[in-house]
Design an enzyme around this catalytic site. Structure first.
Site, mmCIF file in Angstrom:
data_model
loop_
_atom_site.group_PDB
_atom_site.id
_atom_site.type_symbol
_atom_site.label_atom_id
_atom_site.label_comp_id
_atom_site.label_asym_id
_atom_site.label_seq_id
_atom_site.Cartn_x
_atom_site.Cartn_y
_atom_site.Cartn_z
ATOM 1 C CG ASP A 80 -2.117 0.912 1.050
ATOM 2 O OD1 ASP A 80 -2.452 1.248 -0.109
ATOM 3 O OD2 ASP A 80 -2.710 1.305 2.076
ATOM 4 C CG HIS B 37 -0.647 2.220 -9.339
ATOM 5 N ND1 HIS B 37 -0.761 1.875 -8.013
ATOM 6 C CD2 HIS B 37 -1.778 2.921 -9.636
ATOM 7 C CE1 HIS B 37 -1.912 2.340 -7.536
ATOM 8 N NE2 HIS B 37 -2.538 2.980 -8.499
ATOM 9 C CD GLU C 35 -13.391 -4.895 -0.953
ATOM 10 O OE1 GLU C 35 -12.243 -5.318 -1.193
ATOM 11 O OE2 GLU C 35 -14.298 -5.619 -0.491
ATOM 12 N NE ARG D 213 -7.934 2.077 -5.219
ATOM 13 C CZ ARG D 213 -6.715 2.137 -4.744
ATOM 14 N NH1 ARG D 213 -5.711 2.482 -5.534
ATOM 15 N NH2 ARG D 213 -6.461 1.865 -3.477
ATOM 16 C CG LEU E 76 9.322 -16.868 -4.158
ATOM 17 C CD1 LEU E 76 9.279 -16.922 -2.636
ATOM 18 C CD2 LEU E 76 9.662 -15.445 -4.616
ATOM 19 N NE ARG F 2 -7.592 0.705 5.761
ATOM 20 C CZ ARG F 2 -7.394 2.007 5.983
ATOM 21 N NH1 ARG F 2 -7.538 2.508 7.190
ATOM 22 N NH2 ARG F 2 -7.067 2.821 4.988
#
Ligand code: IPE
Ligand code: IPE
Ligand code: MG
Length: 248
Positions: free
Chosen positions: A22, A39, A69, A73, A133, A196
């Protein structure tokens, strides 16, 4: 950098690290740039963190790249993000193969543009033989979507007489989650300063160690990742037991 890597105990590296990436928008805003520039910069952080996760011996790296969610946007931002995912996957696939990284993804792909989805599936197939990985992208993902889908599937099996409702347990639920093939995360990192979980892995995080940092995702680097691992290694995981029980 070498010195901080050396502070990591190789015997206690978290097998699964999950990250809520974030702060891209705020990183851009603080520089007078468009959110989308944040981004773009965030994609280079993904590259660096995938490398350091591999180097430190992490087995699974789950990155929250786009939430259910996030579809709400502005359309320009959603389109830019989908385009960026396609471009990044296109560009990075050869290096993923070279570094033995296997791509997987979790989420509600029916909502994704087919061009982005198909490009991702191609990369998943192209890296399916890799044994290092596991880079797991959470795309169009939310935990409530995942748990609702699991409930629907389990109810369907029960209604069809395939399972007895009395026998439904933790394992039944876990087996119906998108993460069924992975261990639960040992460590969750959230960048960007908020405290959160934003609809991420609600079931799987039951006993995960949480690590929050103010650093915006584009500024998060290999050293920051190592610092989070070192902090993780200083925690005592008790899983509901007493300290004496877990240390003896
Ligand atoms: C995280 O950065 C990336 C996505 C959610 C796709 P944000 O875009 O949420 O950045 P902030 O939180 O607005 O700074
Ligand atoms: C969480 O970030 C989702 C991703 C990182 C993809 P958000 O920016 O969407 O979360 P909130 O809105 O701050 O809770
Ligand atoms: Mg955000």
């Amino acid at each position: 950098m070498t010195s901080i890597i050396n502070q990591i105990d190789p015997a206690r590296v978290p097998a699964h690290v999950a990250i809520i990436m974030d702060g891209n928008g705020r990183w851009a805003k603080s520089r007078g740039l468009d959110r989308c520039e944040g981004h773009v910069e965030g994609v280079s952080t993904v590259r660096k963190i995938t490398e350091i996760a591999s180097e430190t011996g992490v087995r699974y790296l789950t990155l929250y790249a786009f939430s259910t969610e996030n579809w709400n946007r502005p359309k320009e931002e959603v389109d830019a993000l989908m385009h960026l995912i396609v471009v990044a996957i296109e560009r990075e696939t050869p290096d993923l193969i070279k570094n033995n990284v296997r791509l997987t993804m979790i989420g509600d792909f029916d909502r994704m543009p087919s061009s982005a989805y198909e490009r991702l599936v191609r990369c998943i197939n192209d890296t399916s033989h890799c044994t290092g990985l596991v880079l797991n992208l959470a795309l169009s993902y939310s935990s409530r979507w995942e748990l609702t889908r699991a409930a629907r599937e389990i109810a369907r099996d029960a209604a069809a007489g395939l399972i007895d409702p009395a026998e439904i347990n933790d394992e039944t639920v876990a087996a119906h989650l998108a993460t069924a093939s992975m261990p639960d995360p040992d460590l969750l990192i959230r960048t960007g300063g908020d405290f959160r979980v934003s609809n991420f892995l609600l079931w799987q995080l039951a006993y995960t160690e949480l690590y929050f940092t103010d650093t915006y995702w584009p500024d998060f680097d290999k050293e920051s990742f190592c610092r989070a691992i070192i902090e993780y290694q200083s925690r005592e995981r008790r899983f509901g037991l007493t300290s004496e029980q877990v240390t003896t």
